[in-house]
Design a protein around this motif. Sequence first.
Motif, PDB file in Angstrom:
ATOM      1  N   GLU A 115      97.654  29.366 100.362  1.00  0.00           N
ATOM      2  CA  GLU A 115      99.085  29.656 100.436  1.00  0.00           C
ATOM      3  C   GLU A 115      99.733  28.894 101.586  1.00  0.00           C
ATOM      4  O   GLU A 115      99.131  28.699 102.648  1.00  0.00           O
ATOM      5  N   ASP A 116     100.961  28.463 101.339  1.00  0.00           N
ATOM      6  CA  ASP A 116     101.786  27.810 102.356  1.00  0.00           C
ATOM      7  C   ASP A 116     101.079  26.633 103.037  1.00  0.00           C
ATOM      8  O   ASP A 116     101.164  26.462 104.255  1.00  0.00           O
ATOM      9  N   GLY A 117     100.397  25.833 102.239  1.00  0.00           N
ATOM     10  CA  GLY A 117      99.763  24.638 102.789  1.00  0.00           C
ATOM     11  C   GLY A 117      98.497  24.880 103.563  1.00  0.00           C
ATOM     12  O   GLY A 117      97.910  23.942 104.129  1.00  0.00           O
ATOM     13  N   LEU A 118      98.036  26.147 103.596  1.00  0.00           N
ATOM     14  CA  LEU A 118      96.804  26.493 104.307  1.00  0.00           C
ATOM     15  C   LEU A 118      95.818  27.169 103.365  1.00  0.00           C
ATOM     16  O   LEU A 118      96.209  27.808 102.384  1.00  0.00           O
ATOM     17  N   ILE A 119      94.534  27.019 103.678  1.00  0.00           N
ATOM     18  CA  ILE A 119      93.482  27.760 102.994  1.00  0.00           C
ATOM     19  C   ILE A 119      92.712  28.523 104.061  1.00  0.00           C
ATOM     20  O   ILE A 119      92.295  27.942 105.079  1.00  0.00           O
ATOM     21  N   GLN A 153      86.537  35.698 112.310  1.00  0.00           N
ATOM     22  CA  GLN A 153      85.909  35.793 110.992  1.00  0.00           C
ATOM     23  C   GLN A 153      86.647  34.974 109.940  1.00  0.00           C
ATOM     24  O   GLN A 153      86.550  35.255 108.748  1.00  0.00           O
ATOM     25  N   GLU A 154      87.371  33.942 110.400  1.00  0.00           N
ATOM     26  CA  GLU A 154      88.166  33.154 109.477  1.00  0.00           C
ATOM     27  C   GLU A 154      88.258  31.710 109.951  1.00  0.00           C
ATOM     28  O   GLU A 154      88.305  31.439 111.144  1.00  0.00           O
ATOM     29  N   VAL A 155      88.264  30.798 108.979  1.00  0.00           N
ATOM     30  CA  VAL A 155      88.495  29.388 109.274  1.00  0.00           C
ATOM     31  C   VAL A 155      89.720  28.960 108.484  1.00  0.00           C
ATOM     32  O   VAL A 155      89.748  29.074 107.257  1.00  0.00           O
ATOM     33  N   ALA A 156      90.751  28.499 109.185  1.00  0.00           N
ATOM     34  CA  ALA A 156      91.977  28.040 108.533  1.00  0.00           C
ATOM     35  C   ALA A 156      91.957  26.521 108.454  1.00  0.00           C
ATOM     36  O   ALA A 156      91.703  25.843 109.455  1.00  0.00           O
ATOM     37  N   VAL A 157      92.197  26.002 107.245  1.00  0.00           N
ATOM     38  CA  VAL A 157      92.223  24.551 107.067  1.00  0.00           C
ATOM     39  C   VAL A 157      93.562  24.151 106.454  1.00  0.00           C
ATOM     40  O   VAL A 157      94.130  24.856 105.618  1.00  0.00           O
ATOM     41  N   ARG A 158      94.077  23.030 106.890  1.00  0.00           N
ATOM     42  CA  ARG A 158      95.354  22.504 106.421  1.00  0.00           C
ATOM     43  C   ARG A 158      95.133  21.610 105.202  1.00  0.00           C
ATOM     44  O   ARG A 158      94.261  20.745 105.211  1.00  0.00           O
ATOM     45  N   ILE A 159      95.906  21.809 104.137  1.00  0.00           N
ATOM     46  CA  ILE A 159      95.800  20.990 102.929  1.00  0.00           C
ATOM     47  C   ILE A 159      96.455  19.632 103.171  1.00  0.00           C
ATOM     48  O   ILE A 159      97.639  19.562 103.495  1.00  0.00           O
ATOM     49  N   LEU A 160      95.679  18.573 103.003  1.00  0.00           N
ATOM     50  CA  LEU A 160      96.201  17.216 103.146  1.00  0.00           C
ATOM     51  C   LEU A 160      96.567  16.610 101.793  1.00  0.00           C
ATOM     52  O   LEU A 160      97.513  15.836 101.683  1.00  0.00           O
ATOM     53  N   GLU A 161      95.788  16.981 100.776  1.00  0.00           N
ATOM     54  CA  GLU A 161      95.990  16.395  99.443  1.00  0.00           C
ATOM     55  C   GLU A 161      95.463  17.347  98.384  1.00  0.00           C
ATOM     56  O   GLU A 161      94.394  17.956  98.545  1.00  0.00           O
ATOM     57  N   THR A 162      96.213  17.500  97.297  1.00  0.00           N
ATOM     58  CA  THR A 162      95.783  18.336  96.179  1.00  0.00           C
ATOM     59  C   THR A 162      95.367  17.446  95.020  1.00  0.00           C
ATOM     60  O   THR A 162      96.100  16.535  94.638  1.00  0.00           O
ATOM     61  N   LYS A 163      94.175  17.723  94.482  1.00  0.00           N
ATOM     62  CA  LYS A 163      93.648  16.928  93.373  1.00  0.00           C
ATOM     63  C   LYS A 163      93.562  17.820  92.143  1.00  0.00           C
ATOM     64  O   LYS A 163      92.668  18.645  92.020  1.00  0.00           O
ATOM     65  N   GLU A 164      94.517  17.663  91.240  1.00  0.00           N
ATOM     66  CA  GLU A 164      94.593  18.516  90.055  1.00  0.00           C
ATOM     67  C   GLU A 164      93.530  18.170  89.017  1.00  0.00           C
ATOM     68  O   GLU A 164      93.103  19.006  88.242  1.00  0.00           O
ATOM     69  N   GLU A 165      93.105  16.908  88.989  1.00  0.00           N
ATOM     70  CA  GLU A 165      92.207  16.443  87.933  1.00  0.00           C
ATOM     71  C   GLU A 165      90.818  17.051  88.048  1.00  0.00           C
ATOM     72  O   GLU A 165      90.185  17.414  87.073  1.00  0.00           O
ATOM     73  N   GLY A 166      90.308  17.175  89.260  1.00  0.00           N
ATOM     74  CA  GLY A 166      88.994  17.764  89.464  1.00  0.00           C
ATOM     75  C   GLY A 166      87.863  16.907  88.925  1.00  0.00           C
ATOM     76  O   GLY A 166      88.057  15.775  88.488  1.00  0.00           O
ATOM     77  N   ARG A 167      86.666  17.488  88.923  1.00  0.00           N
ATOM     78  CA  ARG A 167      85.470  16.753  88.500  1.00  0.00           C
ATOM     79  C   ARG A 167      84.776  17.391  87.302  1.00  0.00           C
ATOM     80  O   ARG A 167      83.622  17.112  87.035  1.00  0.00           O
ATOM     81  N   GLU A 168      85.495  18.248  86.593  1.00  0.00           N
ATOM     82  CA  GLU A 168      84.868  18.950  85.486  1.00  0.00           C
ATOM     83  C   GLU A 168      84.915  18.130  84.197  1.00  0.00           C
ATOM     84  O   GLU A 168      85.799  17.295  84.006  1.00  0.00           O
ATOM     85  N   LEU A 169      83.965  18.396  83.310  1.00  0.00           N
ATOM     86  CA  LEU A 169      83.934  17.738  82.009  1.00  0.00           C
ATOM     87  C   LEU A 169      85.106  18.222  81.153  1.00  0.00           C
ATOM     88  O   LEU A 169      85.587  19.343  81.332  1.00  0.00           O
TER      89      LEU A 169
END
Length: 249
Positions: free
Chosen positions: A12-16, A58-74
């Motif tokens: 949410e809001d650019g963070l995970i 008990q938490e690690v917050a990471v900032r989203i730099l790039e979103t990849k919608e395609e993914g690696r799934e078949l």
Amino acid sequence: MHHFFVNPEQVEDGLIRITGPDVNHIKNVLRVRQGEKMLVSDGTGRDYLCQAEEIAGQEVAVRILETKEEGRELPSRIWLFQGLPKSDKMEFIIQKAVELGAAGIVPVSTRNTVVKLEPKKEEAKRKRWQAIAESAAKQSKRSLVPQVCGVMTLKEAFDYVESRGFSMRLIPYEHEEGMAGTKAELDTLGPGQDIAVFIGPEGGFDEREIDLALSKGVRPISLGRRILRTETAGLAVLSVLMMRLEGAL
């Protein structure tokens, strides 16, 4: 690059916000530092390139730099219905099936299955198998963690596939002759399908099980002139399906 999985609501809001056992792994095993990049997947097929922003408590917050919608799934979902093998072969099969793109793995009890899991031990086994699937998904940079189900009988597995309308249902059988039928089935392969692959245990399938398969719309195929071990047969089929779906064959 390190790879982690989260639930969609943790994005949410650019963070995970990563929580749970991965926090200790990030802090004390991998010793990730602020600013370090990592790959995070939300289990829906969406991947995020992220940068560690805050590592505390008990938490690690990471900032989203790039979103990849395609993914690696078949482009199609392959489910492996694996006859329960002896010893720890199931762990190997799950690991490699996940690497090859399986969407789900179902352990199956058949007439020739030697292994009989007690109900009390079955859930512990399933949890361990699920952990192996998650580890393999991270290693192979999958966009989701394949599900490992509880043990089904072969009839239950056929009913499961029938009720969910799997469009391709394959069962390699050592007495099926010629590769023409196999080629014909593979020629119908395309994106958007649900594919079921049934693999027998060390003793293989007996004729009554193949008759039941036919009645459920499951097609026997040949894998060639050689007899493959149970831990080889499923991976051989998954490899061909993966390459075809990726457009290489």
